[in-house]
Structures are given as structure tokens and as C-alpha cells.
Scaffold this motif. Sequence first.
Motif, PDB file in Angstrom:
ATOM      1  N   MET A  95       0.864  -1.177  -0.094  1.00 52.74           N
ATOM      2  CA  MET A  95       0.081  -0.017  -0.025  1.00 52.74           C
ATOM      3  C   MET A  95       0.902   1.455  -0.058  1.00 52.74           C
ATOM      4  O   MET A  95       0.528   2.246  -0.381  1.00 52.74           O
ATOM      5  CB  MET A  95      -0.767  -0.045   1.195  1.00 52.74           C
ATOM      6  CG  MET A  95      -2.124  -1.105   0.924  1.00 52.74           C
ATOM      7  SD  MET A  95      -2.945  -1.228   2.677  1.00 52.74           S
ATOM      8  CE  MET A  95      -3.561   0.099   3.062  1.00 52.74           C
ATOM      9  N   TRP A  96       1.787   1.432   0.981  1.00 51.55           N
ATOM     10  CA  TRP A  96       2.621   2.533   0.988  1.00 51.55           C
ATOM     11  C   TRP A  96       3.558   2.618  -0.469  1.00 51.55           C
ATOM     12  O   TRP A  96       3.756   4.024  -0.959  1.00 51.55           O
ATOM     13  CB  TRP A  96       3.299   2.703   2.162  1.00 51.55           C
ATOM     14  CG  TRP A  96       4.720   1.686   2.444  1.00 51.55           C
ATOM     15  CD1 TRP A  96       4.590   0.931   3.590  1.00 51.55           C
ATOM     16  CD2 TRP A  96       5.834   1.789   1.924  1.00 51.55           C
ATOM     17  NE1 TRP A  96       5.928   0.189   3.483  1.00 51.55           N
ATOM     18  CE2 TRP A  96       6.881   0.855   2.897  1.00 51.55           C
ATOM     19  CE3 TRP A  96       6.696   2.854   1.197  1.00 51.55           C
ATOM     20  CZ2 TRP A  96       8.103   0.814   2.500  1.00 51.55           C
ATOM     21  CZ3 TRP A  96       7.934   2.677   0.985  1.00 51.55           C
ATOM     22  CH2 TRP A  96       8.599   1.421   1.539  1.00 51.55           C
ATOM     23  N   VAL A  97       3.941   1.661  -0.813  1.00 52.07           N
ATOM     24  CA  VAL A  97       4.773   1.880  -2.300  1.00 52.07           C
ATOM     25  C   VAL A  97       4.017   2.284  -3.183  1.00 52.07           C
ATOM     26  O   VAL A  97       4.360   3.237  -4.155  1.00 52.07           O
ATOM     27  CB  VAL A  97       5.179   0.354  -2.478  1.00 52.07           C
ATOM     28  CG1 VAL A  97       5.940   0.406  -3.963  1.00 52.07           C
ATOM     29  CG2 VAL A  97       6.430  -0.130  -1.657  1.00 52.07           C
ATOM     30  N   ILE A  98       2.643   1.807  -3.336  1.00 49.43           N
ATOM     31  CA  ILE A  98       1.809   2.325  -4.445  1.00 49.43           C
ATOM     32  C   ILE A  98       1.422   3.736  -3.930  1.00 49.43           C
ATOM     33  O   ILE A  98       1.366   4.747  -4.809  1.00 49.43           O
ATOM     34  CB  ILE A  98       0.220   1.491  -4.466  1.00 49.43           C
ATOM     35  CG1 ILE A  98       0.611   0.046  -4.879  1.00 49.43           C
ATOM     36  CG2 ILE A  98      -0.692   2.153  -5.139  1.00 49.43           C
ATOM     37  CD1 ILE A  98      -0.328  -0.846  -4.639  1.00 49.43           C
ATOM     38  N   GLY A  99       1.293   4.089  -2.777  1.00 48.52           N
ATOM     39  CA  GLY A  99       1.069   5.508  -2.359  1.00 48.52           C
ATOM     40  C   GLY A  99       2.263   6.349  -2.736  1.00 48.52           C
ATOM     41  O   GLY A  99       1.808   7.498  -3.196  1.00 48.52           O
ATOM     42  N   LEU A 100       3.343   5.726  -2.558  1.00 49.80           N
ATOM     43  CA  LEU A 100       4.602   6.739  -2.957  1.00 49.80           C
ATOM     44  C   LEU A 100       4.542   7.162  -4.454  1.00 49.80           C
ATOM     45  O   LEU A 100       4.924   8.391  -4.968  1.00 49.80           O
ATOM     46  CB  LEU A 100       5.978   6.115  -2.763  1.00 49.80           C
ATOM     47  CG  LEU A 100       6.266   6.005  -1.308  1.00 49.80           C
ATOM     48  CD1 LEU A 100       7.585   5.298  -1.131  1.00 49.80           C
ATOM     49  CD2 LEU A 100       6.396   7.281  -0.609  1.00 49.80           C
ATOM     50  N   LYS A 101       3.988   6.482  -5.272  1.00 51.69           N
ATOM     51  CA  LYS A 101       3.819   6.717  -6.691  1.00 51.69           C
ATOM     52  C   LYS A 101       2.991   7.494  -7.225  1.00 51.69           C
ATOM     53  O   LYS A 101       2.923   8.221  -7.967  1.00 51.69           O
ATOM     54  CB  LYS A 101       3.906   5.112  -7.508  1.00 51.69           C
ATOM     55  CG  LYS A 101       3.932   5.497  -9.145  1.00 51.69           C
ATOM     56  CD  LYS A 101       4.031   4.214  -9.756  1.00 51.69           C
ATOM     57  CE  LYS A 101       4.101   4.491 -11.028  1.00 51.69           C
ATOM     58  NZ  LYS A 101       4.404   3.239 -12.043  1.00 51.69           N
ATOM     59  N   ALA A 126       1.800   7.645   4.550  1.00 52.83           N
ATOM     60  CA  ALA A 126       2.740   7.652   5.956  1.00 52.83           C
ATOM     61  C   ALA A 126       2.061   6.581   6.892  1.00 52.83           C
ATOM     62  O   ALA A 126       2.921   5.969   7.623  1.00 52.83           O
ATOM     63  CB  ALA A 126       2.681   9.258   6.558  1.00 52.83           C
ATOM     64  N   VAL A 127       0.740   6.702   7.069  1.00 51.65           N
ATOM     65  CA  VAL A 127       0.168   5.752   8.043  1.00 51.65           C
ATOM     66  C   VAL A 127       0.452   4.238   7.552  1.00 51.65           C
ATOM     67  O   VAL A 127       1.020   3.433   8.492  1.00 51.65           O
ATOM     68  CB  VAL A 127      -1.399   5.789   8.233  1.00 51.65           C
ATOM     69  CG1 VAL A 127      -1.954   4.556   8.794  1.00 51.65           C
ATOM     70  CG2 VAL A 127      -1.805   7.012   8.769  1.00 51.65           C
ATOM     71  N   ALA A 128       0.395   4.061   6.274  1.00 53.28           N
ATOM     72  CA  ALA A 128       0.966   2.613   5.849  1.00 53.28           C
ATOM     73  C   ALA A 128       2.257   2.211   6.052  1.00 53.28           C
ATOM     74  O   ALA A 128       2.671   1.283   6.364  1.00 53.28           O
ATOM     75  CB  ALA A 128       0.499   2.480   4.208  1.00 53.28           C
ATOM     76  N   ILE A 129       3.189   3.102   5.914  1.00 53.16           N
ATOM     77  CA  ILE A 129       4.665   3.073   6.272  1.00 53.16           C
ATOM     78  C   ILE A 129       4.703   2.799   7.764  1.00 53.16           C
ATOM     79  O   ILE A 129       5.486   1.707   8.145  1.00 53.16           O
ATOM     80  CB  ILE A 129       5.429   4.314   5.922  1.00 53.16           C
ATOM     81  CG1 ILE A 129       5.545   4.537   4.529  1.00 53.16           C
ATOM     82  CG2 ILE A 129       6.983   4.217   6.655  1.00 53.16           C
ATOM     83  CD1 ILE A 129       6.145   5.771   4.032  1.00 53.16           C
ATOM     84  N   PHE A 130       4.256   3.337   8.557  1.00 52.05           N
ATOM     85  CA  PHE A 130       4.187   3.339  10.070  1.00 52.05           C
ATOM     86  C   PHE A 130       3.751   1.932  10.291  1.00 52.05           C
ATOM     87  O   PHE A 130       4.347   1.262  11.147  1.00 52.05           O
ATOM     88  CB  PHE A 130       3.358   4.166  10.687  1.00 52.05           C
ATOM     89  CG  PHE A 130       3.467   3.855  12.372  1.00 52.05           C
ATOM     90  CD1 PHE A 130       4.267   4.410  13.292  1.00 52.05           C
ATOM     91  CD2 PHE A 130       2.264   3.505  13.004  1.00 52.05           C
ATOM     92  CE1 PHE A 130       4.272   4.255  14.396  1.00 52.05           C
ATOM     93  CE2 PHE A 130       2.195   3.176  14.366  1.00 52.05           C
ATOM     94  CZ  PHE A 130       3.421   3.377  14.940  1.00 52.05           C
TER      95      PHE A 130
END
Length: 111
Positions: free
Chosen positions: A15-21, A33-37
Motif C-alpha cells: 500500500m505505501w509503495v503504491i502510495g509513493l507513486k 505515511a500511516v501505511a509506512i508506520f
Amino acid sequence: MAWLKVWIGAIFEVMWVIGLKHADDMWSWAGTAVAIFVSFYLLIMAGKELPVGTSYAVFVGLGTTGTILSEIILFGEPIQWMKILLIGILLVGVIGLKMVTKESERKGAEQ
């Protein structure tokens, strides 16, 4: 239960990798940020019960596999059979690492 944390953490990693893109506003960046945490929190918690090297390798392998499959399924990336073959090899390695992690190594991680 520790392996479940690794699996769920890997889902949040995807989810966060997709979010970064794809993040383009404050809310999607906040979700990233929440997904990373959550992702790293679950990995750290699993590392208290499992060998860190094995749990990290499984975490990254599942995250990589999930990210590539998400690209294909959700974002229309073309299927490359060599990529699918390599994902299969990666998954065999991840499953193999999980299977060879002995109970004594798991208990040693708790200390």
C-alpha cells in the motif's frame, strides 16, 4: 501469530509503495505515511518473536511480489512471463525460509 504480523505488514508495504507513486494530495500522502508506520511496526513486532533476517526476507519478498502483482492487476502493466517466473522463484524462496526456520531459532529471537 508473528508470521501473521509479517504478512499483514507486507500488505501495508504494498500500500505505501503504491502510495509513493500515486499520492497527489494531503490525504493520500497521510494514508501513505500511516501505511509506512503500520508496515514497519508490524515487522518490528514480528522481529521480537522471529529471527530478524528471516522475517525481513519474507516481508520484502511478499512486498515485492504484491507490488508487482498490483501493478499488473490494478494499473494495467503488461504481463511479462519472465517477471512472473521470477516472482514464483521468489515465493519459493520465501516459503522455504519460513519452513526452515526452526522452533529453536524462533525462541532465540524472544530473548
